[in-house]
Scaffold this motif. Structure first.
Motif, PDB file in Angstrom:
ATOM      1  N   ASP A 237      23.263  -9.981  -3.175  1.00 47.12           N
ATOM      2  CA  ASP A 237      24.438  -9.109  -3.247  1.00 47.12           C
ATOM      3  C   ASP A 237      25.373  -9.636  -4.338  1.00 47.12           C
TER       4      ASP A 237
ATOM      5  N   HIS B 107      28.188  -8.578  -4.993  1.00 46.76           N
ATOM      6  CA  HIS B 107      29.569  -8.544  -4.487  1.00 46.76           C
ATOM      7  C   HIS B 107      29.625  -9.133  -3.075  1.00 46.76           C
TER       8      HIS B 107
ATOM      9  N   VAL C  21      30.442 -11.212   0.248  1.00 49.70           N
ATOM     10  CA  VAL C  21      31.722 -11.590   0.866  1.00 49.70           C
ATOM     11  C   VAL C  21      31.452 -12.651   1.921  1.00 49.70           C
TER      12      VAL C  21
ATOM     13  N   SER D 131      24.536  -9.687   5.753  1.00 46.77           N
ATOM     14  CA  SER D 131      24.560  -8.276   5.354  1.00 46.77           C
ATOM     15  C   SER D 131      23.283  -7.616   5.851  1.00 46.77           C
TER      16      SER D 131
ATOM     17  N   TYR E  87      32.208  -3.685   7.217  1.00 48.47           N
ATOM     18  CA  TYR E  87      32.692  -3.635   5.831  1.00 48.47           C
ATOM     19  C   TYR E  87      31.568  -3.125   4.959  1.00 48.47           C
ATOM     20  N   GLN E  88      31.858  -2.093   4.188  1.00 49.24           N
ATOM     21  CA  GLN E  88      30.916  -1.545   3.213  1.00 49.24           C
ATOM     22  C   GLN E  88      31.691  -1.307   1.928  1.00 49.24           C
ATOM     23  N   ARG E  89      31.245  -1.917   0.844  1.00 45.34           N
ATOM     24  CA  ARG E  89      32.029  -1.877  -0.401  1.00 45.34           C
ATOM     25  C   ARG E  89      32.299  -0.447  -0.838  1.00 45.34           C
ATOM     26  N   THR E  90      31.284   0.411  -0.825  1.00 44.15           N
ATOM     27  CA  THR E  90      31.449   1.843  -1.098  1.00 44.15           C
ATOM     28  C   THR E  90      30.620   2.609  -0.072  1.00 44.15           C
TER      29      THR E  90
ATOM     30  N   SER F  21      26.908   2.277  -0.649  1.00 44.97           N
ATOM     31  CA  SER F  21      26.290   0.949  -0.724  1.00 44.97           C
ATOM     32  C   SER F  21      25.055   0.889   0.174  1.00 44.97           C
TER      33      SER F  21
END
Length: 509
Positions: free
Chosen positions: A127, A129, A131, A242, A266-269, A272
């Motif tokens: 990933d 991005h 986290v 994830s 949490y999902q960046r977009t 995703s």
């Protein structure tokens, strides 16, 4: 405790589901594990006693597994297991067995024989991005606190999404027409139920909204089994990992946007290919505490070695001190914490990092009128008590135990007694001043002079012995509300009636 309350509420929802839906749920190992976690200790004991036993179990043997004093717990556990169709009786009602589908999938989850993706598909791709847990805690806290801030009317708070607002209104937590307008000028007001909601722990609050979400599944043309399975899967995922979206159904993929609004994932977009569960999700079906928000457990000490489990709002330890003169000092600068205290405290002074107030008859009565109970106020104050108050309470308790132990030794001629026996075992940790606790309860009694109970009256017994047998059994179950030995009458709760009647048919007829 509210944790017990929300578990009972979730179980009640599951019990009301049609049997075909329940059977479909038990095909998922993660759901079986989550439902097991939500059961009472007695029900868990029965499950584990039969999970590897293929044969029928005699009901009389179940009775021997419990002490006579645990009759009420036994009855409630078996009743719940039967309502969930986790146990099945034979034709004569003398033997029971576990639901075969549940037995297989729950056993697979315990032994690791389940499908590899039964508990989510961990994303193996790198990933860009990525986290960490600290970010997830911060994200979940910000999302959830924005909902609570909106409910208490904190100035400058942006209204949550329309889906959240609709759930708040559907659950009776807010009233008005907020969420139907896009101009940000929301007209929703908190209700009596909403006040009680604010004093619950985070897990109970999350489940309150999720149950309302489940009630909307039919209107949204969503498969309720898919929705429930995904919620229970989230409770079994590992924080910080994830998970791939590809293993989810269409219904579950559509849920991600809503769950993101609640702070559960949490999902960046929205497009995703992966999502991260937050601590609010991974603690859904466990007894572990969810995120530490300003309204929850502010007295707990911060452990530097466990910084990954601390939310961004817990950097400063906040505590509440209550004096015997009903004055209260709260070390906090959180608008949310102050707003919650203001529900039952008359605020006097506010400083940079502290507020002072007074618990008065009028402030408590206002809280009672808003649906908050005396026990909820007391529990909230105990949960938020300053560590020094706990230390002093423990010191007083140790002195009482030591005094009683020495007194018992002297009166028994030098023979020591166990600290778990006699009056010593009756001592409890009194964190709050006893006069404050008693007075809050008395103020509630002023409004509760008459209490009503739903139940059944037993009368017209053939003789005194028959009355004594049944009334004693009702006492053992804990369902007896009132009795009159001379008139041979007693009154039991609505839930206890069937159990007492069954006992009467077996023993007396």
């Amino acid at each position: 405790m509210s944790s017990n309350l929300f578990k009972a509420t979730v179980n009640q929802y599951l019990e009301d589901l049609p049997k075909p839906v329940q059977s479909k749920l038990y095909e998922a190992p993660a759901t079986c594990l989550s439902i097991y976690r939500l059961l009472s200790p007695m029900a868990k004991f029965y499950i584990m006693s039969m999970i590897f036993n293929e044969k029928l179990v005699a009901v009389r043997d179940l009775n021997k597994w419990c002490k006579p004093s645990a009759k009420k717990l036994e009855f409630e556990a078996l009743k719940r297991l039967e309502s969930l169709h986790l146990i099945e009786y034979d034709a004569r009602g003398t033997h029971i067995r576990l639901n075969s589908t549940f037995r297989k999938n729950f056993r697979d989850s315990l032994t690791g024989s389940q499908d590899p993706n039964a508990f989510g598909s961990v994303s193996t791709a790198v990933d860009k991005h990525a986290v960490d847990i600290a970010f997830l805690d911060s994200f979940a806290t910000q999302k959830w606190e924005s909902i609570l801030h909106f409910m208490v009317g904190t100035e400058g708070t942006q209204p949550p999404s329309k889906s959240v607002l609709s759930l708040l209104r559907l659950g009776g937590l807010m009233e008005g027409h907020g969420g139907d307008r896009d101009d940000g000028d929301d007209a929703s007001n908190i209700t009596n139920t909403g006040f009680q909601f604010l004093l619950q722990d985070v897990n109970a609050q999350i489940w309150t909204l999720l149950l309302q979400y489940l009630n909307l599944t039919q209107e949204l043309n969503m498969n309720p089994v898919d929705v429930l399975n995904f919620i229970f899967i989230l409770g079994s995922l590992e924080l910080g990992n994830s998970y791939s979206v590809s293993s989810l159904s269409e219904t579950q993929i559509s849920m991600l946007a809503d769950l993101k609004d609640y702070g559960l994932v949490y999902q960046r977009t929205n497009s995703s290919s992966r999502f991260y569960p937050t601590r609010l999700a991974t603690t859904l079906t466990s007894d572990s505490a969810a995120l530490k928000t300003p309204a929850m457990a502010i007295q707990q000490a911060v452990d530097e070695s466990e910084a990954s489990s601390i939310s961004s709002s817990a950097n400063v330890q906040e505590s509440v001190i209550i004096e015997t003169n009903f004055k209260i000092y709260a070390y906090t600068n959180s608008p949310l914490e102050i707003a919650i205290l203001n529900l039952f405290v008359q605020m006097k002074t506010r400083f940079a990092n502290m507020v002072c107030g007074q618990i008065t008859r009028e402030s408590v009565r206002n809280a009672l009128y808003n649906g908050i109970t005396a026990d909820q106020i007391i529990k909230f104050l105990e949960t938020h008590a300053h560590p020094q108050m706990r230390a002093l309470a423990q010191e007083r308790l140790d002195k009482k135990v030591e005094f009683d132990a020495s007194h018992n030794i002297n009166t028994a001629g030098g023979a020591p007694q166990s600290k778990t026996n006699g009056a010593i075992s009756q001592h409890r940790l009194e964190v709050l001043p006893p006069n404050v606790v008693d007075q809050i309860k008395l103020w509630q009694l002023e409004l509760d002079r008459i209490q009503t109970f739903d139940g059944y009256l037993f009368k017209d017994f053939a003789n005194q012995q028959e009355y004594e047998i049944l009334s004693s059994y009702a006492i053992e179950l804990g369902v007896l509300i009132w009795s009159d030995k001379l008139k041979r009458k007693f009154f039991v709760t609505k839930d206890g009636m069937s159990q007492v009647a069954d006992f009467a048919n077996r023993k007396l007829r």
